[in-house]
Design a protein around this motif. Structure first.
Motif, PDB file in Angstrom:
ATOM      1  N   GLY A   1       0.818  -1.214   0.000  1.00 26.81           N
ATOM      2  CA  GLY A   1       0.000   0.000   0.000  1.00 26.81           C
ATOM      3  C   GLY A   1       0.848   1.259   0.000  1.00 26.81           C
ATOM      4  N   PHE A   2       1.912   1.270   0.821  1.00 30.21           N
ATOM      5  CA  PHE A   2       2.799   2.430   0.841  1.00 30.21           C
ATOM      6  C   PHE A   2       3.475   2.628  -0.504  1.00 30.21           C
ATOM      7  CE2 PHE A   2       2.890   2.111   5.585  1.00 30.21           C
ATOM      8  CZ  PHE A   2       2.469   3.410   5.830  1.00 30.21           C
ATOM      9  N   VAL A   3       3.943   1.549  -1.099  1.00 30.14           N
ATOM     10  CA  VAL A   3       4.614   1.647  -2.393  1.00 30.14           C
ATOM     11  C   VAL A   3       3.633   2.111  -3.473  1.00 30.14           C
ATOM     12  CG1 VAL A   3       5.742   0.291  -4.206  1.00 30.14           C
ATOM     13  CG2 VAL A   3       6.424   0.004  -1.832  1.00 30.14           C
ATOM     14  N   ALA A   4       2.429   1.583  -3.433  1.00 33.03           N
ATOM     15  CA  ALA A   4       1.423   1.973  -4.428  1.00 33.03           C
ATOM     16  C   ALA A   4       1.047   3.445  -4.318  1.00 33.03           C
ATOM     17  CB  ALA A   4       0.178   1.107  -4.275  1.00 33.03           C
ATOM     18  N   ALA A   5       1.122   4.010  -3.134  1.00 32.92           N
ATOM     19  CA  ALA A   5       0.813   5.427  -2.958  1.00 32.92           C
ATOM     20  C   ALA A   5       2.020   6.310  -3.241  1.00 32.92           C
ATOM     21  CB  ALA A   5       0.317   5.673  -1.534  1.00 32.92           C
ATOM     22  N   LEU A   6       3.215   5.804  -2.975  1.00 30.56           N
ATOM     23  CA  LEU A   6       4.415   6.622  -3.098  1.00 30.56           C
ATOM     24  C   LEU A   6       4.911   6.741  -4.538  1.00 30.56           C
ATOM     25  CD1 LEU A   6       6.666   8.129  -1.555  1.00 30.56           C
ATOM     26  CD2 LEU A   6       7.878   5.950  -1.447  1.00 30.56           C
ATOM     27  N   LEU A   7       4.917   5.673  -5.290  1.00 25.68           N
ATOM     28  CA  LEU A   7       5.497   5.707  -6.635  1.00 25.68           C
ATOM     29  C   LEU A   7       4.834   6.696  -7.584  1.00 25.68           C
ATOM     30  CD1 LEU A   7       6.495   2.021  -7.405  1.00 25.68           C
ATOM     31  CD2 LEU A   7       7.962   3.965  -6.915  1.00 25.68           C
ATOM     32  N   PRO A   8       3.515   6.758  -7.686  1.00 24.51           N
ATOM     33  CA  PRO A   8       2.927   7.752  -8.606  1.00 24.51           C
ATOM     34  C   PRO A   8       3.269   9.195  -8.212  1.00 24.51           C
ATOM     35  CG  PRO A   8       1.305   6.096  -8.034  1.00 24.51           C
ATOM     36  CD  PRO A   8       2.493   5.857  -7.163  1.00 24.51           C
ATOM     37  N   ARG A   9       3.344   9.449  -6.925  1.00 28.11           N
ATOM     38  CA  ARG A   9       3.702  10.811  -6.491  1.00 28.11           C
ATOM     39  C   ARG A   9       5.134  11.150  -6.876  1.00 28.11           C
ATOM     40  NH1 ARG A   9       1.144  10.929  -0.427  1.00 28.11           N
ATOM     41  NH2 ARG A   9      -1.023  10.860  -1.083  1.00 28.11           N
ATOM     42  N   ARG A  10       6.039  10.209  -6.690  1.00 31.83           N
ATOM     43  CA  ARG A  10       7.438  10.462  -7.053  1.00 31.83           C
ATOM     44  C   ARG A  10       7.587  10.656  -8.555  1.00 31.83           C
ATOM     45  NH1 ARG A  10      11.706   6.615  -4.538  1.00 31.83           N
ATOM     46  NH2 ARG A  10      13.002   8.195  -5.494  1.00 31.83           N
ATOM     47  N   ARG A  11       6.879   9.855  -9.333  1.00 34.25           N
ATOM     48  CA  ARG A  11       6.940  10.010 -10.797  1.00 34.25           C
ATOM     49  C   ARG A  11       6.380  11.343 -11.235  1.00 34.25           C
ATOM     50  NH1 ARG A  11       4.968   3.991 -12.288  1.00 34.25           N
ATOM     51  NH2 ARG A  11       6.955   2.959 -11.905  1.00 34.25           N
ATOM     52  N   ALA A  12       5.275  11.755 -10.649  1.00 32.13           N
ATOM     53  CA  ALA A  12       4.668  13.041 -11.008  1.00 32.13           C
ATOM     54  C   ALA A  12       5.584  14.198 -10.629  1.00 32.13           C
ATOM     55  CB  ALA A  12       3.318  13.194 -10.322  1.00 32.13           C
ATOM     56  N   ARG A  13       6.209  14.107  -9.468  1.00 36.21           N
ATOM     57  CA  ARG A  13       7.126  15.162  -9.036  1.00 36.21           C
ATOM     58  C   ARG A  13       8.342  15.239  -9.962  1.00 36.21           C
ATOM     59  NH1 ARG A  13       7.183  14.474  -3.504  1.00 36.21           N
ATOM     60  NH2 ARG A  13       8.573  12.704  -3.782  1.00 36.21           N
ATOM     61  N   ALA A  14       8.878  14.083 -10.367  1.00 30.66           N
ATOM     62  CA  ALA A  14      10.026  14.068 -11.280  1.00 30.66           C
ATOM     63  C   ALA A  14       9.646  14.626 -12.655  1.00 30.66           C
ATOM     64  CB  ALA A  14      10.563  12.642 -11.408  1.00 30.66           C
ATOM     65  N   GLU A  15       8.455  14.281 -13.134  1.00 32.41           N
ATOM     66  CA  GLU A  15       8.013  14.810 -14.424  1.00 32.41           C
ATOM     67  C   GLU A  15       7.786  16.317 -14.349  1.00 32.41           C
ATOM     68  OE1 GLU A  15       4.467  14.319 -17.717  1.00 32.41           O
ATOM     69  OE2 GLU A  15       4.623  12.861 -16.107  1.00 32.41           O
ATOM     70  N   ASP A  16       7.222  16.791 -13.258  1.00 37.65           N
ATOM     71  CA  ASP A  16       7.013  18.226 -13.072  1.00 37.65           C
ATOM     72  C   ASP A  16       8.345  18.957 -13.088  1.00 37.65           C
ATOM     73  OD1 ASP A  16       5.538  20.597 -12.472  1.00 37.65           O
ATOM     74  OD2 ASP A  16       6.110  20.384 -10.359  1.00 37.65           O
ATOM     75  N   ARG A  17       9.347  18.376 -12.460  1.00 37.15           N
ATOM     76  CA  ARG A  17      10.669  18.993 -12.435  1.00 37.15           C
ATOM     77  C   ARG A  17      11.270  19.040 -13.839  1.00 37.15           C
ATOM     78  NH1 ARG A  17      16.220  17.040 -10.812  1.00 37.15           N
ATOM     79  NH2 ARG A  17      17.244  18.902 -10.038  1.00 37.15           N
ATOM     80  N   ARG A  18      11.155  17.954 -14.582  1.00 38.82           N
ATOM     81  CA  ARG A  18      11.693  17.938 -15.950  1.00 38.82           C
ATOM     82  C   ARG A  18      11.001  18.962 -16.834  1.00 38.82           C
ATOM     83  NH1 ARG A  18      11.515  12.311 -15.148  1.00 38.82           N
ATOM     84  NH2 ARG A  18       9.597  12.195 -16.352  1.00 38.82           N
ATOM     85  N   VAL A  19       9.687  19.064 -16.734  1.00 39.25           N
ATOM     86  CA  VAL A  19       8.938  20.023 -17.552  1.00 39.25           C
ATOM     87  C   VAL A  19       9.312  21.456 -17.168  1.00 39.25           C
ATOM     88  CG1 VAL A  19       6.619  20.927 -17.983  1.00 39.25           C
ATOM     89  CG2 VAL A  19       7.031  18.477 -18.057  1.00 39.25           C
ATOM     90  N   ALA A  20       9.452  21.716 -15.877  1.00 38.96           N
ATOM     91  CA  ALA A  20       9.805  23.065 -15.428  1.00 38.96           C
ATOM     92  C   ALA A  20      11.191  23.460 -15.931  1.00 38.96           C
ATOM     93  CB  ALA A  20       9.747  23.143 -13.905  1.00 38.96           C
TER      94      ALA A  20
END
Length: 101
Positions: A19-38
């Motif tokens: 459950g922790f992994v399922a909640a954590l991974l999408p957030r980390r991916r979204a944050r990394a993508e936001d950083r790349r786009v910025a």
């Protein structure tokens, strides 16, 4: 504790970890993508400001200062907030050069 409780306890631990992994991974991916786009946007804005600087007929000290600040932020390679700030400085510098101030 009996031996029959251990598989249930182990399954519970695995379920909680999943459950922790399922909640954590999408957030980390979204944050990394936001950083790349910025950062992509910031690099494009810095490039546009550099082109406007080269095309300007007169020097604009305020625009030079803003572009230098944007390039300094880009060199430091901070997070998405630093990228947005660098892009903002570069866009303001670009606007000053385009206006000829």
């Amino acid at each position: 504790m009996t031996l029959s409780v251990l598989p249930w306890l182990g399954g519970g631990v695995v379920a909680v970890a999943a459950g922790f992994v399922a909640a954590l991974l999408p957030r980390r991916r979204a944050r990394a993508e936001d950083r790349r786009v910025a950062w992509s946007s910031a690099r494009a804005a810095i490039h546009d400001a550099g082109v406007s600087r080269d095309a300007a007929r007169t020097p604009v000290p305020e625009a030079e200062r803003l572009l230098a600040r944007a390039e300094l932020l880009a060199a430091a390679r901070g997070g998405a907030d630093a990228a947005r700030e660098a892009a903002d400085h570069a866009r303001r510098a670009d606007g000053l050069w385009r206006d000829g101030r």
